[in-house]
Design an enzyme around this catalytic site. Structure first.
Site, PDB file in Angstrom:
ATOM      1  N   GLU A   1       0.848  -1.187   0.000  1.00  0.00           N
ATOM      2  CA  GLU A   1       0.000   0.000   0.000  1.00  0.00           C
ATOM      3  C   GLU A   1       0.887   1.242   0.000  1.00  0.00           C
ATOM      4  O   GLU A   1       1.529   1.563   1.003  1.00  0.00           O
ATOM      5  CB  GLU A   1      -0.912   0.031   1.229  1.00  0.00           C
ATOM      6  CG  GLU A   1      -1.774   1.285   1.318  1.00  0.00           C
ATOM      7  CD  GLU A   1      -2.499   1.426   2.648  1.00  0.00           C
ATOM      8  OE1 GLU A   1      -2.817   2.582   3.008  1.00  0.00           O
ATOM      9  OE2 GLU A   1      -2.752   0.405   3.315  1.00  0.00           O
TER      10      GLU A   1
ATOM     11  N   ARG B   1       0.669  10.340   0.459  1.00  0.00           N
ATOM     12  CA  ARG B   1       0.991  11.372   1.444  1.00  0.00           C
ATOM     13  C   ARG B   1       2.192  12.213   1.048  1.00  0.00           C
ATOM     14  O   ARG B   1       2.587  13.112   1.799  1.00  0.00           O
ATOM     15  CB  ARG B   1       1.259  10.728   2.813  1.00  0.00           C
ATOM     16  CG  ARG B   1       0.115   9.888   3.338  1.00  0.00           C
ATOM     17  CD  ARG B   1       0.454   9.294   4.684  1.00  0.00           C
ATOM     18  NE  ARG B   1      -0.432   8.185   5.027  1.00  0.00           N
ATOM     19  CZ  ARG B   1      -0.263   7.393   6.076  1.00  0.00           C
ATOM     20  NH1 ARG B   1       0.767   7.599   6.880  1.00  0.00           N
ATOM     21  NH2 ARG B   1      -1.101   6.396   6.308  1.00  0.00           N
TER      22      ARG B   1
ATOM     23  N   LYS C   1     -11.248  -1.715   5.925  1.00  0.00           N
ATOM     24  CA  LYS C   1     -10.101  -1.311   6.718  1.00  0.00           C
ATOM     25  C   LYS C   1     -10.624  -0.822   8.069  1.00  0.00           C
ATOM     26  O   LYS C   1     -11.409   0.126   8.131  1.00  0.00           O
ATOM     27  CB  LYS C   1      -9.341  -0.191   6.008  1.00  0.00           C
ATOM     28  CG  LYS C   1      -8.208   0.414   6.842  1.00  0.00           C
ATOM     29  CD  LYS C   1      -7.451   1.462   6.048  1.00  0.00           C
ATOM     30  CE  LYS C   1      -6.365   2.102   6.896  1.00  0.00           C
ATOM     31  NZ  LYS C   1      -5.483   2.985   6.116  1.00  0.00           N
TER      32      LYS C   1
END
Length: 209
Positions: A41, A45, A129
């Protein structure tokens, strides 16, 4: 590999990766794959995140590359164009959910409450999640949800470490966990990718054992 369930079944944990320098992307991905963790993943960011996804996709055919921290429709489009085969988000705002459905992107939407879990399951999401896992109640919270919502599966992320990951994986409603401990910033910054491979192997051995 087209479904979230298949992606999550590929490894006991999904490394959550923040790429700060583009040149680290490929060696980091190769180190994790070599260590037995092929599902990656790459979080959105940093300014180089999309380029990192492209680079890993081109150079690491054995990696299953996804994008994390998706926040809106523009992120869905951008990450798919970059080559992501799945997406992850800390939450589940309506605009993002609709964009994911339109794009038919395998997706782990963020959920922290029974209501959110029920709503997302009703919309067809097979794995959620659970975030922020430790802050949202951790193992006791997920254990409590397993009886009334036995069909809802989770990937807990947020405060998950080698010390507590096995406790999560022992639950019937947890299919894999997400964590960043296998790719700490200090090792990436030092270029010590052999140490990262070692951490990945240790994680696989501990979590599959």
């Amino acid at each position: 590999m087209t479904s979230v369930s298949e992606i999550c079944a590929a490894a006991p944990m999904i490394p959550v990766i923040v790429i700060k320098r583009l040149e680290d992307a490929v060696p980091l991905a190769k180190a994790l794959v070599e260590g037995g963790l092929p599902v990656l993943e790459i979080t959105l960011r940093t300014p180089v995140a999309l380029d990192a996804i492209r680079a890993i996709k081109d150079a690491c055919p054995d990696a299953i590359v996804g994008a994390g921290t998706l926040r809106g429709a523009h992120d869905v489009e951008a990450t798919m164009e970059a080559g992501s085969v799945f997406g992850v988000s800390p939450g589940s705002p309506a605009e993002l959910i609709e964009a994911v459905k339109r794009a038919n992107l395998p997706f782990l939407p963020g959920s922290a409450t029974p209501t959110e879990a029920m709503e997302l399951a009703d919309q067809g999401f097979e794995v959620l999640k659970f975030f922020p896992a430790e802050a949202a109640g951790g193992v006791p919270m997920l254990k409590s949800m397993s009886s009334p919502l036995p069909d809802v599966k989770f990937c807990p992320t947020g405060g998950v470490s080698l010390d507590n990951a096995r406790n999560y994986l022992a639950l019937p409603n947890v299919v894999t966990v997400g964590g960043s401990w296998v790719a700490p910033d200090k090792l990436v910054e030092a270029g010590d990718f052999a140490a990262i491979t070692k951490l990945a192997k240790e994680a696989v051995a501990a979590l599959k054992g």
